[in-house]
Design an enzyme around this catalytic site. Sequence first.
Site, PDB file in Angstrom:
ATOM      1  CG  HIS A   9      -3.024  -8.099  -1.320  1.00  0.00           C
ATOM      2  ND1 HIS A   9      -3.658  -7.104  -0.612  1.00  0.00           N
ATOM      3  CD2 HIS A   9      -2.128  -7.483  -2.120  1.00  0.00           C
ATOM      4  CE1 HIS A   9      -3.172  -5.926  -0.959  1.00  0.00           C
ATOM      5  NE2 HIS A   9      -2.236  -6.133  -1.882  1.00  0.00           N
ATOM      6  NE  ARG A  60       0.345  -5.619   0.055  1.00  0.00           N
ATOM      7  CZ  ARG A  60       1.595  -5.183   0.104  1.00  0.00           C
ATOM      8  NH1 ARG A  60       2.333  -5.379   1.193  1.00  0.00           N
ATOM      9  NH2 ARG A  60       2.107  -4.527  -0.923  1.00  0.00           N
ATOM     10  CD  GLU A  87       1.532  -3.486  -5.853  1.00  0.00           C
ATOM     11  OE1 GLU A  87       1.909  -3.776  -7.014  1.00  0.00           O
ATOM     12  OE2 GLU A  87       0.352  -3.246  -5.560  1.00  0.00           O
ATOM     13  NE  ARG A  88       4.691   1.820  -9.821  1.00  0.00           N
ATOM     14  CZ  ARG A  88       3.941   2.857 -10.191  1.00  0.00           C
ATOM     15  NH1 ARG A  88       2.631   2.707 -10.290  1.00  0.00           N
ATOM     16  NH2 ARG A  88       4.490   4.023 -10.437  1.00  0.00           N
ATOM     17  CG  HIS A 179       1.275  -7.770  -4.312  1.00  0.00           C
ATOM     18  ND1 HIS A 179       1.095  -7.426  -2.993  1.00  0.00           N
ATOM     19  CD2 HIS A 179       2.110  -8.859  -4.298  1.00  0.00           C
ATOM     20  CE1 HIS A 179       1.786  -8.248  -2.216  1.00  0.00           C
ATOM     21  NE2 HIS A 179       2.411  -9.122  -2.982  1.00  0.00           N
TER      22      HIS A 179
END
Length: 237
Positions: A9, A60, A87-88, A179
């Site tokens: 992103h 995002r 994302e993590r 991500h």
Amino acid sequence: MPKLALVRHGQSEWNLQNRFTGWWDADLTEKGEAEAKKSGELLKACDADFRAAFTSVQTRAIRTLWLALTEMGRVWLPVTKHWRLNERHYGGLTGLDKAETAAKHGDDQVHIWRRSYDIPPPPLEAGSEFDLASDPRYKGIDIPNTESLKLTLERVLPYWEEAITPVLKSGTDVVIAAHGNSLRALVKHLFDVADESITGIEIPTGNPLYIELDDNLKPISVRYLDADRGKPLPELP
């Protein structure tokens, strides 16, 4: 032979503020929107015929994909969203300023939390202002309270194998907007990157990583579509 594009992103509001973001739903900045559009221009100009798209359930990444598909003239593509591409989860670091965290805990410790393969940050406390238990998009999901890259890979990989692999094996070109760490997890899997080496792989925002795959989904070539903004590439397995 299918083609796969991995798009991180564009810059988010919390990227700009230098805060640990993880599963928190920060939106794109104006620069991030421009990066997303640029990624779409690059994808339009490459030699793939994208017919399917996947993304996370975070704003995002979703908006990056929308903006890219608009530039590509492909808003009609089927898009599948799933939390496994998130994302993590940065656990108790979520929302903290990265520089202030380094000053408090030391650069070495923060580097371990950020870049080690299998050491997660401290867990997020239940009831924290960043606790997502009441977020409707995660209803019925066992939300993690922290993740290492190893744990991220363990939740991304089943989705890759069950949902994305069959599409690629049908010969369909695929774009994934996600991500930094969920994409690094996929890169580790695809290129068989060693645990100690994956920390050196970083995908820039808004610069598609373009991978040609053989019929068994083994990479046969890899490059950044914007070579001037590229980072070190994974070696072909």
